[in-house]
Design a protein around this motif. Structure first.
Motif, PDB file in Angstrom:
ATOM      1  N   ALA A   4      -2.949 -41.303  32.491  1.00 53.98           N
ATOM      2  CA  ALA A   4      -4.081 -41.073  33.390  1.00 53.98           C
ATOM      3  C   ALA A   4      -3.729 -41.438  34.822  1.00 53.98           C
ATOM      4  CB  ALA A   4      -5.287 -41.882  32.910  1.00 53.98           C
ATOM      5  N   VAL A   5      -2.959 -42.502  34.999  1.00 50.33           N
ATOM      6  CA  VAL A   5      -2.529 -42.920  36.343  1.00 50.33           C
ATOM      7  C   VAL A   5      -1.626 -41.849  36.957  1.00 50.33           C
ATOM      8  CG1 VAL A   5      -1.229 -44.627  37.661  1.00 50.33           C
ATOM      9  CG2 VAL A   5      -2.741 -45.369  35.800  1.00 50.33           C
ATOM     10  N   ALA A   6      -0.665 -41.365  36.174  1.00 49.02           N
ATOM     11  CA  ALA A   6       0.245 -40.326  36.665  1.00 49.02           C
ATOM     12  C   ALA A   6      -0.519 -39.059  37.033  1.00 49.02           C
ATOM     13  CB  ALA A   6       1.301 -40.021  35.603  1.00 49.02           C
ATOM     14  N   ASP A   7      -1.448 -38.668  36.186  1.00 46.51           N
ATOM     15  CA  ASP A   7      -2.241 -37.468  36.430  1.00 46.51           C
ATOM     16  C   ASP A   7      -3.065 -37.618  37.709  1.00 46.51           C
ATOM     17  OD1 ASP A   7      -3.397 -34.865  35.463  1.00 46.51           O
ATOM     18  OD2 ASP A   7      -5.232 -36.069  35.464  1.00 46.51           O
ATOM     19  N   HIS A   8      -3.604 -38.801  37.939  1.00 46.43           N
ATOM     20  CA  HIS A   8      -4.400 -39.078  39.138  1.00 46.43           C
ATOM     21  C   HIS A   8      -3.582 -38.838  40.406  1.00 46.43           C
ATOM     22  CE1 HIS A   8      -7.227 -41.263  41.746  1.00 46.43           C
ATOM     23  NE2 HIS A   8      -6.201 -41.968  42.190  1.00 46.43           N
ATOM     24  N   TYR A   9      -2.371 -39.386  40.453  1.00 47.27           N
ATOM     25  CA  TYR A   9      -1.550 -39.252  41.654  1.00 47.27           C
ATOM     26  C   TYR A   9      -0.962 -37.847  41.801  1.00 47.27           C
ATOM     27  CZ  TYR A   9      -2.045 -44.082  42.983  1.00 47.27           C
ATOM     28  OH  TYR A   9      -2.577 -45.283  43.409  1.00 47.27           O
ATOM     29  N   ASP A  10      -0.674 -37.198  40.694  1.00 41.90           N
ATOM     30  CA  ASP A  10      -0.204 -35.816  40.770  1.00 41.90           C
ATOM     31  C   ASP A  10      -1.305 -34.898  41.290  1.00 41.90           C
ATOM     32  OD1 ASP A  10       2.322 -36.423  39.858  1.00 41.90           O
ATOM     33  OD2 ASP A  10       1.924 -35.870  37.773  1.00 41.90           O
ATOM     34  N   GLU A  11      -2.509 -35.082  40.767  1.00 41.61           N
ATOM     35  CA  GLU A  11      -3.637 -34.236  41.145  1.00 41.61           C
ATOM     36  C   GLU A  11      -4.049 -34.438  42.601  1.00 41.61           C
ATOM     37  OE1 GLU A  11      -6.791 -31.464  40.664  1.00 41.61           O
ATOM     38  OE2 GLU A  11      -5.055 -31.929  39.387  1.00 41.61           O
TER      39      GLU A  11
END
Length: 295
Positions: free
Chosen positions: A12-19
């Protein structure tokens, strides 16, 4: 320890920064961390670089040392300190978008890896110094964050942690309307107090060499970000479409919460300086080389 109602993972953290990659760089900048003002006359760029320099000073970095940037973002701090302090830096980020940006801005002696710090693959006693600037908040297992740093650092190694901290015994209102939503919206699996961090650091084997509350010197970061966001929404159609999408609309609420959290004391910003014991006894003093101590 403040824990959001929604369970958050490293994915979820990775997805947040990618998005949010485009809007973060536009609103927050390439360092993706607070600025540190001394006189109040510094530009935002000077202020964020001042925070990185403060970390380097607390660590007492020496030329040629092997360093770890835990949660390196776009690699801006790693590049800055590799150039100004002549150190070698290995950075860790969960975000592929951030790593791609770092790869497009290479710097000798900087190696950026897409990997979870909690499973970093580094060997024991392999680094001289490490820092985590506003990344420990994203760690699912904070005690393990400290344990891994202690394992990887060589005897006498130093760790500086710059961190968002929750107010001790925060009121129910502050937890419900500020701290818990900030964790949820910012993908922070938890937010600890100063006492929480000290307890975890000591349990991992670190000695606490110093602590400083710099909340007043960093808080203006969010009024600057708010102005940048308003400008982007007014003049940039793509930024407006992106920020107002159903998936990202909640991001607009986070900045006002952060401003209020600082002003009410619900949240503070601390800098911990930690040391690992040397081979022959207690940790050496940050800023001194091992050779200086032995002399």
């Amino acid at each position: 320890m403040i824990v959001p109602t929604t369970s958050l993972t490293a994915v979820a953290v990775a997805d947040h920064y990618d998005e949010l990659d485009p809007i973060y760089r536009q609103v927050w900048g390439e360092h993706v961390h607070h600025g540190l003002w001394a006189t109040g006359r510094e530009t935002p760029v000077e202020a964020v670089e001042a925070l990185s320099d403060t970390v380097a000073d607390r660590l007492g970095l020496m030329p040629g040392e092997a360093c770890i940037d835990i949660g390196c973002g776009y690699g801006s701090t790693a590049r800055q300190l590799a150039v100004t302090r002549r150190v070698r830096v290995t950075g860790f980020t969960l975000s592929g978008a951030q790593a791609d940006y770092a790869a497009a801005h290479p710097e000798p002696d900087v190696d950026i890896r897409v990997r979870d710090w909690l499973d970093n693959g580094l060997t024991d006693d392999s680094a001289d110094a490490a820092w985590a600037i506003e990344s420990s908040e994203h760690m699912v297992d904070k005690p393990r964050f400290f344990a891994e740093a202690h394992r990887v650092l060589s005897p006498g190694g130093r760790l500086v942690v710059c961190v968002w901290l929750a107010e001790s015994h925060a009121s129910r209102w502050k937890v419900r309307h500020l701290l818990e939503p900030i964790c949820r919206e910012g993908r922070l699996p938890s937010m600890g107090t100063r006492a929480d961090y000290e307890e975890m650091a000591i349990a991992a084997g670190f000695a606490i060499a110093g602590y400083e509350d710099v909340s007043r010197r960093v808080a203006r970061t969010w009024t600057i970000c708010a102005r940048r966001l308003v400008k982007a929404l007014l003049v940039d159609r793509e930024a407006r479409r992106f920020a107002l999408s159903a998936r990202n609309r909640i991001f607009l609420l986070t900045i006002p919460r952060l401003i209020l959290a600082y002003r009410t004391g619900a949240m503070s910003y601390g800098i911990f300086t930690l040391t690992k014991a040397g081979k022959n006894g207690p940790p050496h003093e940050p800023g001194k080389s091992m050779q200086q101590e032995e002399a």
